[in-house]
Scaffold this active site. Structure first.
Site, PDB file in Angstrom:
ATOM      1  N   GLU A   1      -5.870  34.456 -10.194  1.00 56.22           N
ATOM      2  CA  GLU A   1      -6.710  33.469  -9.525  1.00 56.22           C
ATOM      3  C   GLU A   1      -8.176  33.627  -9.917  1.00 56.22           C
ATOM      4  O   GLU A   1      -8.911  32.632  -9.996  1.00 56.22           O
ATOM      5  CB  GLU A   1      -6.549  33.578  -8.006  1.00 56.22           C
ATOM      6  CG  GLU A   1      -5.135  33.347  -7.504  1.00 56.22           C
ATOM      7  CD  GLU A   1      -4.567  32.013  -7.932  1.00 56.22           C
ATOM      8  OE1 GLU A   1      -5.355  31.047  -8.106  1.00 56.22           O
ATOM      9  OE2 GLU A   1      -3.346  31.917  -8.124  1.00 56.22           O
TER      10      GLU A   1
ATOM     11  N   PRO B   1       2.455   4.845   1.247  1.00 56.79           N
ATOM     12  CA  PRO B   1       2.989   5.246   2.557  1.00 56.79           C
ATOM     13  C   PRO B   1       1.906   5.883   3.419  1.00 56.79           C
ATOM     14  O   PRO B   1       1.120   6.705   2.948  1.00 56.79           O
ATOM     15  CB  PRO B   1       4.085   6.256   2.187  1.00 56.79           C
ATOM     16  CG  PRO B   1       4.479   5.914   0.788  1.00 56.79           C
ATOM     17  CD  PRO B   1       3.234   5.418   0.126  1.00 56.79           C
ATOM     18  N   GLY B   2       1.871   5.492   4.676  1.00 58.70           N
ATOM     19  CA  GLY B   2       0.903   6.061   5.603  1.00 58.70           C
ATOM     20  C   GLY B   2      -0.463   5.421   5.574  1.00 58.70           C
ATOM     21  O   GLY B   2      -1.384   5.914   6.237  1.00 58.70           O
TER      22      GLY B   2
ATOM     23  N   GLY C   1       0.817  -1.202   0.000  1.00 53.30           N
ATOM     24  CA  GLY C   1       0.000   0.000   0.000  1.00 53.30           C
ATOM     25  C   GLY C   1       0.849   1.250   0.000  1.00 53.30           C
ATOM     26  O   GLY C   1       2.079   1.201   0.152  1.00 53.30           O
TER      27      GLY C   1
ATOM     28  N   LYS D   1      -0.069   0.054   7.223  1.00 52.47           N
ATOM     29  CA  LYS D   1       0.439  -1.318   7.145  1.00 52.47           C
ATOM     30  C   LYS D   1       1.060  -1.758   8.475  1.00 52.47           C
ATOM     31  O   LYS D   1       0.773  -2.847   8.975  1.00 52.47           O
ATOM     32  CB  LYS D   1       1.460  -1.425   6.006  1.00 52.47           C
ATOM     33  CG  LYS D   1       0.909  -1.051   4.640  1.00 52.47           C
ATOM     34  CD  LYS D   1       1.929  -1.232   3.543  1.00 52.47           C
ATOM     35  CE  LYS D   1       3.072  -0.231   3.656  1.00 52.47           C
ATOM     36  NZ  LYS D   1       2.630   1.161   3.459  1.00 52.47           N
TER      37      LYS D   1
END
Length: 641
Positions: free
Chosen positions: A421, A200-201, A198, A204
């Site tokens: 923006e 990272p984070g 999976g 697991k």
């Protein structure tokens, strides 16, 4: 705790011994005695000046008639002093000679040897590392695995949320560890190895600890990098030692984190050749499925690079069960947030479901960080409870970066940023089927001077061709607004142009969304050795490359024209949004919708950077931070200037 107790007892024993030594070697009388030579002592006896004496062997102490204390040593085997004292009428007291105790005598005589033995033991323990898992010079081959028992491993499945499918796959392993006979009666064999894959984070390591906590068995934890040393054979020795320790505590779990550090494919040139790594991998393969059985030992490994693992490691009999730990969906994110919110005093207005909708693509670690950032913000604002505004500001910080309030922008730069923006936001609102605008700001965050964030209304797993084209138009909106309203071009559109070009090129070369047709055009550079030098060359022809460039240019120009037409037809909306940005600096979804409807935006909510975002119909929007697991980030999301 045992090592601390041993050290305390050792120092107590040393202190007692020193006290005994000093007590016996440093004896002193209560009243200081003046040394007297023997001839003066004899003369004093004859003159009747001695009042009393105390004889201790050939050592005599006493006092004169004047009250002065004296001390004198008589010759050995002298027989004249005592008769003289008796004749002079001196009071005589006799003390037996002080003898040292047997223990003290042995200690004094053997002290140098004991000191040498103690120093030798100390250095040997330092070299040996003090036991299993030590780092001494004599324990290179000892395993560095740390064992967690039932007492110090309190993690259970209740602490793991958002990955229900992975927990279901691992539930039978827990049941096997609790009752192995249930499976063995029917000839079943539990998997020897489970590979957790999976991002990272994603949880697991936490999931592996929860397996051990649920099964109530010992848990050996080690990193893949702990096996590899500079000496060949050390890693293999550590693997053997780790399994030997595990056999003594079976049934148990061995957890190897980041197994790709030692389990890379052999002979593929991935990470370079390394005899130590390959020997360690070979030993791990033998231990997991060799001649000797390892009943009751389950190896759980975690990696976010399953593509580089050796095929022999993944075959049945070793890591024969591969469990994918995905990023959580909206329900999973809500459950993860609720787990982390247990430790935080949250206000009644905090809704985990609302926050979960606004954070798709977040991993479990990201959500834990979000809750922590919200708690820190509430503490800085001297609040007793963490409310929704704190979570919103924390989410903005995690997704867009912290506000750089120290940046001083001139009025001209602020105006340029506001129009840039506004161009992004207006094009995003006017194009059909685009993700709702979540927030527009000209406050510098991270490396950007301004941001326009879009948040999809649901988790995304793939994208339609028209959605990608609309995203390209949105990305071009900032540059077009600068050209139309300010008659200038700035470097602020550099990231937008780069991302738009990348999307267009992927449409042509990877996704088959252009006139070339549904085919993948390889653009990866291949490494070729010519003589002793390595060179890189592209595996497509020049004609194909020119065709690809032409298709990419046509897509960019077409979407540029569409965005420019929308901005020129809605100049009033762009100007109104730019004025609002210059006034409020940050606009949320409600304010943006009001401007597009021709109304004046309401001031932001006091106490935060803005009101919580929602779409015009009242549904809270969400963000796709990563664009899905198998797809690149397509959502414009953040448009930095």
């Amino acid at each position: 705790m045992n090592n601390v107790l041993k050290n305390v007892l050792l120092w107590v024993a040393i202190g007692v011994i020193l006290m005994l030594v000093f007590q016996n070697l440093n004896t002193s009388s209560s009243t200081p005695a003046q040394a007297m030579d023997f001839s003066t002592f004899v003369s004093s006896i004859k003159q009747g000046q001695v009042a009393d004496v105390t004889i201790n062997g050939n050592h005599v102490e006493g006092s004169l008639n004047s009250g002065q204390h004296f001390s004198v040593y008589t010759p050995a085997n002298d027989t004249q002093v005592v008769p003289q004292l008796l004749a002079a009428g001196v009071k005589i007291s006799v003390k037996p000679p002080e003898g040292q105790s047997l223990l003290l005598s042995i200690l004094i005589s053997w002290f140098p040897m004991l000191l040498l033995i103690g120093v030798w033991i100390f250095f040997m323990r330092q070299m040996g590392g003090g036991g299993a898992g030590g780092r001494g010079a004599m324990t290179f081959g000892r395993s560095k695995a740390r064992m967690l028992t039932e007492e110090n491993n309190k993690v259970t499945f209740a602490d793991v949320a958002g990955i229900e499918e992975a927990k279901d796959e691992l539930a039978e392993i827990v049941e096997f560890l609790r009752d192995p006979q249930k499976f063995q009666r029917l000839g079943g064999r539990i998997p020897k190895g489970v590979l957790l894959m999976g991002s990272p984070g994603s949880g697991k390591t936490l999931l592996a600890r929860a397996i051990a906590g649920e099964a109530r068995v010992p848990f050996f934890s080690i990193s893949g990098s702990d096996f590899v040393e500079m000496f060949v054979g050390v890693g293999a020795s550590r693997v053997r030692d780790m399994f030997e320790q595990a056999k003594k505590h079976a049934p148990c779990i061995i957890f190897i984190d980041e197994i790709d550090a030692v389990g890379r494919q052999r002979g593929a040139g991935l990470g370079g050749g390394n005899d130590e790594r390959e020997q360690t991998l070979n030993q791990l393969l033998v231990e997991m499925d060799g001649f000797e059985g390892t009943e009751g030992i389950i190896v759980v490994a975690a990696t976010n690079r399953p593509d580089v693992l050796d095929p022999a490691l993944l075959r049945p009999g070793r890591f024969d069960r591969q469990v994918t730990v995905p990023l959580p969906d909206i329900r999973g994110r809500e459950q993860i947030l609720q787990v982390h919110m247990r430790k935080v005093p949250v206000a009644p207005d905090v809704d985990a479901k609302v926050i979960a909708r606004g954070t798709p693509g977040f991993s479990g670690a990201d959500l834990a960080n979000l809750v922590n950032e919200a708690a820190l913000m509430a503490a800085r604002r001297s609040k007793r409870l963490v409310d929704m505004i704190d979570f919103e500001d924390a989410k903005d910080k995690v997704m867009m970066g912290a506000e750089r309030k120290s940046v001083v922008m001139s009025d001209k730069q602020r105006e340029t940023t506001a129009y840039h923006e506004s161009g992004h936001a207006v094009v995003a609102k006017l194009l059909p089927g685009t993700d709702p605008v979540h927030k527009v700001t000209i406050i510098p965050r991270g490396r950007a001077l301004g941001l326009t964030m879009q948040l999809p209304t649901e988790d995304r797993f793939n994208y339609e061709r028209q959605e990608i084209l609309n995203n390209i138009s949105i990305l071009m909106g900032g540059r077009i607004a600068e050209e139309v309203f300010l008659n200038q071009m700035t470097t602020g559109a550099g990231n937008d142009i780069e991302r738009a070009t990348d999307l267009a090129r992927r449409m042509v070369t990877q996704w088959g969304m252009s006139g070339i047709g549904p085919m993948v055009i390889g653009e990866k550079e291949e490494e070729v050795f010519i003589g002793r030098e390595m060179t890189k060359h592209s595996n497509i022809s020049e004609q194909t490359a020119r065709t690809v460039d032409g298709e990419v240019r046509d897509i960019i120009q077409e979407r540029y024209g569409i965005a420019r037409k929308l901005i020129e037809e809605n100049r009033d909306k762009v100007e109104a949004m730019a004025r609002a940005l210059l006034k409020y600096e940050t606009l949320d979804a409600k304010q943006v919708s009001a401007i597009m409807a021709g109304h004046d935006p309401q001031p932001p909510v006091e106490g935060g950077t803005g009101s919580y975002p929602s779409t015009p119909d009242g549904n809270v929007t969400t963000a796709d931070k990563s664009g899905g697991q198998s797809l690149p980030s397509l959502n414009p999301g953040e448009h930095p200037v």
